[in-house]
Design an enzyme around this catalytic site. Structure first.
Site, PDB file in Angstrom:
ATOM      1  CB  CYS A  13       0.462  -1.722  16.529  1.00  0.00           C
ATOM      2  SG  CYS A  13       2.104  -1.288  17.082  1.00  0.00           S
ATOM      3  NE  ARG A  19      -2.808  -2.368   2.779  1.00  0.00           N
ATOM      4  CZ  ARG A  19      -3.344  -2.713   3.928  1.00  0.00           C
ATOM      5  NH1 ARG A  19      -4.089  -1.857   4.599  1.00  0.00           N
ATOM      6  NH2 ARG A  19      -3.139  -3.909   4.431  1.00  0.00           N
TER       7      ARG A  19
HETATM    8  P1  NAD Z   1      -1.609  -6.888   7.117  1.00  0.00           P
HETATM    9  O1  NAD Z   1      -1.609  -8.067   8.010  1.00  0.00           O
HETATM   10  O2  NAD Z   1      -2.746  -6.694   6.168  1.00  0.00           O
HETATM   11  O3  NAD Z   1      -0.296  -6.879   6.200  1.00  0.00           O
HETATM   12  C1  NAD Z   1       0.987  -7.047   6.745  1.00  0.00           C
HETATM   13  C2  NAD Z   1       1.895  -7.676   5.705  1.00  0.00           C
HETATM   14  O4  NAD Z   1       1.399  -8.980   5.391  1.00  0.00           O
HETATM   15  C3  NAD Z   1       1.972  -6.898   4.396  1.00  0.00           C
HETATM   16  O5  NAD Z   1       3.298  -6.908   3.924  1.00  0.00           O
HETATM   17  C4  NAD Z   1       1.052  -7.685   3.477  1.00  0.00           C
HETATM   18  O6  NAD Z   1       1.421  -7.610   2.115  1.00  0.00           O
HETATM   19  C5  NAD Z   1       1.185  -9.105   3.990  1.00  0.00           C
HETATM   20  N1  NAD Z   1      -0.043  -9.912   3.791  1.00  0.00           N
HETATM   21  C6  NAD Z   1      -1.319  -9.447   3.734  1.00  0.00           C
HETATM   22  N2  NAD Z   1      -2.166 -10.478   3.553  1.00  0.00           N
HETATM   23  C7  NAD Z   1      -1.421 -11.594   3.495  1.00  0.00           C
HETATM   24  C8  NAD Z   1      -1.737 -12.986   3.341  1.00  0.00           C
HETATM   25  N3  NAD Z   1      -2.995 -13.412   3.191  1.00  0.00           N
HETATM   26  N4  NAD Z   1      -0.725 -13.875   3.338  1.00  0.00           N
HETATM   27  C9  NAD Z   1       0.549 -13.453   3.491  1.00  0.00           C
HETATM   28  N5  NAD Z   1       0.894 -12.157   3.650  1.00  0.00           N
HETATM   29  C10 NAD Z   1      -0.072 -11.239   3.649  1.00  0.00           C
HETATM   30  O7  NAD Z   1      -1.431  -5.609   8.065  1.00  0.00           O
HETATM   31  P2  NAD Z   1      -1.544  -4.070   7.690  1.00  0.00           P
HETATM   32  O8  NAD Z   1      -2.983  -3.727   7.446  1.00  0.00           O
HETATM   33  O9  NAD Z   1      -0.554  -3.721   6.651  1.00  0.00           O
HETATM   34  O10 NAD Z   1      -1.065  -3.398   9.054  1.00  0.00           O
HETATM   35  C11 NAD Z   1      -1.904  -3.114  10.125  1.00  0.00           C
HETATM   36  C12 NAD Z   1      -1.818  -4.188  11.191  1.00  0.00           C
HETATM   37  O11 NAD Z   1      -0.486  -4.288  11.667  1.00  0.00           O
HETATM   38  C13 NAD Z   1      -2.643  -3.860  12.422  1.00  0.00           C
HETATM   39  O12 NAD Z   1      -3.273  -5.038  12.847  1.00  0.00           O
HETATM   40  C14 NAD Z   1      -1.630  -3.391  13.444  1.00  0.00           C
HETATM   41  O13 NAD Z   1      -2.016  -3.552  14.787  1.00  0.00           O
HETATM   42  C15 NAD Z   1      -0.470  -4.265  13.101  1.00  0.00           C
HETATM   43  N6  NAD Z   1       0.787  -3.720  13.600  1.00  0.00           N
HETATM   44  C16 NAD Z   1       1.401  -4.360  14.635  1.00  0.00           C
HETATM   45  C17 NAD Z   1       2.585  -3.864  15.154  1.00  0.00           C
HETATM   46  C18 NAD Z   1       3.269  -4.554  16.284  1.00  0.00           C
HETATM   47  O14 NAD Z   1       4.455  -4.321  16.520  1.00  0.00           O
HETATM   48  N7  NAD Z   1       2.574  -5.413  16.997  1.00  0.00           N
HETATM   49  C19 NAD Z   1       3.153  -2.708  14.598  1.00  0.00           C
HETATM   50  C20 NAD Z   1       2.499  -2.089  13.527  1.00  0.00           C
HETATM   51  C21 NAD Z   1       1.322  -2.609  13.025  1.00  0.00           C
END
Ligand code: NAD
Length: 499
Positions: A281, A177
């Protein structure tokens, strides 16, 4: 239309898979670029060149690897404005927020300058008769990081800085994104002196992630994103024998005791609940005032503040509280949760659903929303909304408040506001959540501490950045030695010189 490329072997490389994703400007809703989605052939090629480059990089002494990080830090400072603008354009966050995103990653790079010290092994003299024992920390080889959209600078740097300074090669699969800043970071690492092939940025979606999880040459995977994907990555990566750490979603509570400074608590909730449109997060999404009177006082202070939040595109100046959500899907999801909260019977005190940004009617803007009288069974309480929506759950006493936070499935961050030292200490000691704030709303650890949630916010036994990262990206080898004597009887004794 701008075509974004992969960054492989020190060069921009066009995608060859024939698949791509649109990258939107969240403020206008326009497609501003296309990012390629790599297939397994492209991943395999990137991994092969990383594998070929890694041994020479591991042989560079730690001091010189650290010098690359030193230079990288100064380049980040030089390019701060340019990076922040690119970040805000794709993510939508305000420029001050974008600079914070870069700065918190930069601090991890600064911590990594201590690699020569952090990578030292241990030594025991006389572990047995004539025997000494020592340990060394060696890099794993090629490792990968999969990162989310919400911190496109900081989280990639959490991952690649320690991995690389430890002597590994790194494959970064950033969020599709907002893919531009990760490419710019890789370019800066090259300018800082990193050899080609040590940091590859390969854009993609599930296909690319699955390839990393299944590839035999990927030794470790660090993931940050939503919990369902974190769990999937953890399970599949572990099943393939990799070292894996995955960090997921959150529902961070803030407990407000009757003796709290209510102005301070309300201020904290505005920043922590609504900053960056709640797309953090560590955002506080649940406020738990203890006692009806505390709740009434809090609502009285919060309501006008939420009604008057300043929402604007990043181009409108630096004083906005937040900008648009990242995509139309994110907007629909957040609005859907607010609709669900109303249906489930929560009291929507401030309704931001009809907010429209003049001149940016197609952007993904939503106003701040404030719910009162939320209960444990509602979806807006149980699930992560990831938007500018704060739920107030009224607790009758301290035990009910702490129990609420402790029984939630997520355990990323938590905070308590109180003037009482005993309560604060008891809370910090008992709470089963990874990052705790006492009169601090977003207790994000600095780069020299580790960052990681508990329960369903984190999978794997080591946290991110700080000393844990140096453990995660290296393995320890222990050597037991009876030193061979090179001195033959009658030989002349000489001291070798260092040249
Ligand atoms: P997301 O899970 O949609 O995506 C994260 C990554 O996973 C991206 O690189 C994406 O391309 C990949 N991805 C997406 N769908 C996938 C699938 N089906 N199979 C394999 N890979 C896949 O998350 P997001 O919307 O980009 O980010 C927001 C989320 O991240 C929120 O839940 C937030 O709380 C979390 N977050 C956590 C922390 C932490 O340290 N705990 C920090 C920042 C964000």
């Amino acid at each position: 239309m701008q075509q974004i490329s992969h960054f492989i072997d020190g060069n921009y490389v066009e995608g060859k898979s024939g698949r791509s994703a649109d990258v939107f400007n969240p403020a206008t809703g326009e497609v501003q670029a296309q990012v390629p989605l790599a297939n397994s052939d492209e991943l395999n090629a990137a991994i092969a060149s990383a594998k070929a480059a890694q041994p020479a990089w591991a042989a560079v002494n730690p001091q010189n690897r650290a010098r690359v990080m030193m230079k990288f830090v100064s380049l980040l400072q030089r390019d701060m404005d340019k990076l922040a603008e690119a970040l805000s354009r794709e993510h939508g966050k305000t420029i001050p927020d974008a600079k914070g995103d870069i700065q918190r990653g930069l601090e991890v790079a600064e911590f990594c300058i201590g690699a020569p010290h952090l990578l030292k092994g241990e030594f025991t003299e006389g572990a047995g008769p004539g025997i000494d024992m020592h340990s060394v920390r060696q890099p794993l080889g090629v490792v990968a990081g999969i990162t989310p959209f919400n911190f496109p600078a900081m989280i990639p740097m959490w991952k690649f800085c320690p991995a690389i300074v430890c002597g590994n090669a790194f494959i970064l699969k950033p969020s599709e994104r907002d893919p531009s800043v990760p490419n710019m970071l890789a370019e800066l690492m090259k300018e800082a002196g990193l050899p080609d092939g040590i940091l590859q940025v390969v854009h993609g979606d599930k296909e690319a992630v699955d390839c990393l999880l299944d590839h035999e040459d990927i030794m470790a995977v660090g993931f940050v994103g939503s919990t369902p994907i974190a769990e999937y990555v953890y399970t599949r990566g572990c099943a393939n024998g990799k070292r894996v750490q995955c960090f997921g979603g959150a529902k961070n509570h803030m407990i407000i005791m009757p003796d709290a400074d209510m102005d301070q608590a309300a201020d904290a909730l505005i920043g922590a609940g609504y900053g960056a449109a709640g797309e953090r997060c560590m955002a506080v999404s649940v406020a738990v005032p203890v006692g009806e009177e505390t709740a009434d006082r809090l609502m009285e202070k919060l309501t006008p503040r939420v009604e008057n939040l300043k929402i604007a595109p990043y181009t409108a100046g630096d004083d906005a509280d937040f900008g648009p959500l990242v995509t139309q899907d994110a907007y629909n999801r957040v609005k859907g949760y607010v609709d669900a909260g109303v249906k489930e019977g929560a009291n929507l005190v401030v309704d931001g659903r009809d907010f429209s940004m003049q001149g940016y009617e197609n952007g993904y803007f939503i106003g701040g929303c404030l719910f009162d009288n939320v209960t444990k069974d509602m979806s807006i309480y149980k699930e992560e909304i990831f938007g500018p929506v704060l739920s107030v759950v009224r607790a009758q006493n301290y035990e009910e408040g702490i129990d609420l936070a402790m029984s939630h499935e997520y355990g990323n961050g938590v905070a308590i506001y109180t003037r009482d030292g005993d309560t604060a200490r008891d809370f910090a000691n008992r709470i089963n959540i990874g990052m705790v704030g006492v009169n601090v709303p977003i207790p994000v650890p600095l780069a020299y501490y580790t960052f990681g949630g508990w329960k369903r916010s984190g999978f794997g036994d080591l946290n991110q950045h700080g000393p844990d990262a140096f453990k995660f990206y290296t393995r320890t080898k222990t050597i037991t030695s009876r030193w061979p004597s090179g001195i033959k009887e009658g030989a002349e004794f000489s001291i070798p010189t260092m040249n």
